[in-house]
Design an enzyme around this catalytic site. Structure first.
Site, PDB file in Angstrom:
ATOM      1  N   ARG A 103      -6.290  -1.127  -8.116  1.00  0.00           N
ATOM      2  CA  ARG A 103      -6.985  -0.009  -7.492  1.00  0.00           C
ATOM      3  C   ARG A 103      -6.064   1.200  -7.295  1.00  0.00           C
ATOM      4  O   ARG A 103      -6.481   2.348  -7.453  1.00  0.00           O
ATOM      5  CB  ARG A 103      -7.533  -0.469  -6.133  1.00  0.00           C
ATOM      6  N   ASN A 113       0.809  -1.217   0.000  1.00  0.00           N
ATOM      7  CA  ASN A 113       0.000   0.000   0.000  1.00  0.00           C
ATOM      8  C   ASN A 113       0.842   1.266   0.000  1.00  0.00           C
ATOM      9  O   ASN A 113       0.313   2.357  -0.191  1.00  0.00           O
ATOM     10  CB  ASN A 113      -0.949   0.015   1.207  1.00  0.00           C
ATOM     11  N   ASP A 132     -10.041  -4.927  -5.873  1.00  0.00           N
ATOM     12  CA  ASP A 132     -10.681  -5.941  -5.042  1.00  0.00           C
ATOM     13  C   ASP A 132     -12.191  -5.747  -4.931  1.00  0.00           C
ATOM     14  O   ASP A 132     -12.689  -4.631  -4.892  1.00  0.00           O
ATOM     15  CB  ASP A 132     -10.089  -5.904  -3.625  1.00  0.00           C
TER      16      ASP A 132
END
Length: 418
Positions: free
Chosen positions: A94, A23, A118
């Protein structure tokens, strides 16, 4: 088709090393677009999503060199950048939305396909779009794309987020680095990954204060310069290993794990009966009995991470006692429960709440991974089942966990790709 074959009954014991955070790494790569020249990101996780982001940046005109063995990527950003991120890549990733802020502020325009990633529920982009619009961008949705123009540049102001969205905070922060004046983000996200991004921007010459607090201030500058930055350790992968130890009555030392980024999850594991001790460069989780059930409510950092929700539900499904897990961030996370029920778990979902009655052992059955964290949770569930479990669509897991089967094998599990 990607599958993992997991044999239940293993007690995980040994040492694993955590690499850089997914992330964070992807957002750092996107932020490199803000400076002409060659930036380098180190401590990079060997995951599929890094390859997707590299391809996206290549199509925007960057020259990418990935040294997988060293865990490094160099990104040579041209003076003239492309501005279109197509759906065939964006649908896989994403984090591709993170090129929006840098492109708008540096190029003055952007066309970014609405992202996929997701299946964990609606993660609207309203906060991103509203913030960038307030700064002076003209944004519309057209044929599945976010089409943005800011020919006259962006201007700073105070933006108050209705929810501390990590993605919106990141896009507004990156856009603000080259905007005119001072931008203040109120109710900003506080996640360590976002702080890591901010520190990278500062090393590039950005003027940012308040990282890790509810208010982040950015004073725009005329240009940024390339920089080298090491990605911080992945707290979700770290947390996954911690829960794996507790679930399997195991003993795992997690090297490079940051306990200070997981205070609440580790407190919950101690409540469940685990012993957590710090080590020279990480921490150790050990438990020699069936864990006790724990109640959890997910919240933005420093609350309990939504990304670890599948792990705590799995823990509770084989724990002693009953528990309630409340999901406050992504409503679609409970899709994972449907697969866990196939393994014999006793769970009732009512809106944002899951009531769980623990049983001693789950029952092996074929299941499907619907997202990265659900997939990892199902692997851990399979480890505490009574036979062989096949997990379909395991490619999701590879997007967030570097060579998960090999690391599990090193801890004594029987997990293979088939």
């Amino acid at each position: 088709m990607d599958r993992f074959r997991v044999v239940g009954g293993a007690r995980l014991a040994g040492t694993v090393r955590v690499s850089g955070a997914k992330n964070s790494a992807l957002k750092l790569m996107a932020a490199s677009l803000l400076a002409v020249g060659k930036s380098k990101i180190t401590n990079l996780p060997a995951i599929a999503d890094v390859e997707y982001m590299a391809e996206l940046l290549t199509r925007l005109g960057c020259k990418i060199e990935i040294d997988a063995k060293a865990g490094e990527v160099s990104i040579d950003v041209p003076k003239t950048l492309g501005h279109r991120a197509d759906y065939d890549l964006v649908r896989k990733l994403r984090a591709s939305i993170n090129v929006l802020g840098p492109l708008i502020t540096r190029v003055g325009q952007a066309e970014v396909a609405l992202p996929g990633g997701d299946a964990i529920g609606s993660r609207g982009l309203d906060f991103h779009i509203n913030g960038l619009t307030d700064m002076g961008a003209e944004i519309k949705l057209e044929h599945g794309f976010i089409v943005a123009n800011a020919k006259n540049g962006l201007s700073g102001l105070t933006i108050t987020l209705e929810f501390p969205s990590v993605g919106a905070t990141e896009n507004i922060m990156t856009a603000a680095t080259l905007a005119k004046g001072i931008t203040s983000i109120e109710n900003a996200a506080r996640e360590p990954d976002l702080v890591d991004l901010g520190e990278f921007l500062i090393s590039m010459g950005a003027k940012i204060s308040g990282l890790g607090s509810h208010t982040i201030k950015i004073e725009g500058v005329s240009e940024l310069k390339p920089a080298t930055h090491a990605t911080l350790p992945d707290r979700i992968v770290t947390g996954t290993w911690a829960f794996a130890a507790a679930m399997t009555k195991g003993d795992i030392t997690i090297e490079n794990g940051r306990a200070d980024h997981l205070e609440l999850p580790l407190d919950k594991l101690v409540e469940a009966g685990a012993v957590v001790t710090t080590t020279e460069n990480g921490f150790r989780v050990k438990i020699d009995k069936r864990p006790l059930a724990v109640d959890v409510a997910t919240l933005p950092y420093p609350g309990f991470p939504t990304d670890l929700q599948p792990m705590v539900i799995t823990l509770n499904s084989i724990a002693e006692g009953t528990s309630v897990v409340t999901e406050n961030v992504f409503e679609g996370r409970f899709m994972f429960v449907n697969e866990l029920l196939r393994l014999g778990a006793k769970i009732q979902v009512d809106g944002h709440h899951a009531a769980i009655t623990g049983i001693e052992q789950l029952s092996a059955a074929p299941v499907v991974a619907t997202d990265i964290r659900a997939g990892a949770g199902l692997v851990l569930a399979a480890l505490v089942s009574d036979g062989i479990t096949i997990i379909e669509d395991s490619f999701h897991i590879d997007r967030g966990y570097p060579d998960f089967p090999a690391q599990l094998q090193s801890l004594g599990a029987d997990v293979t790709r088939v």
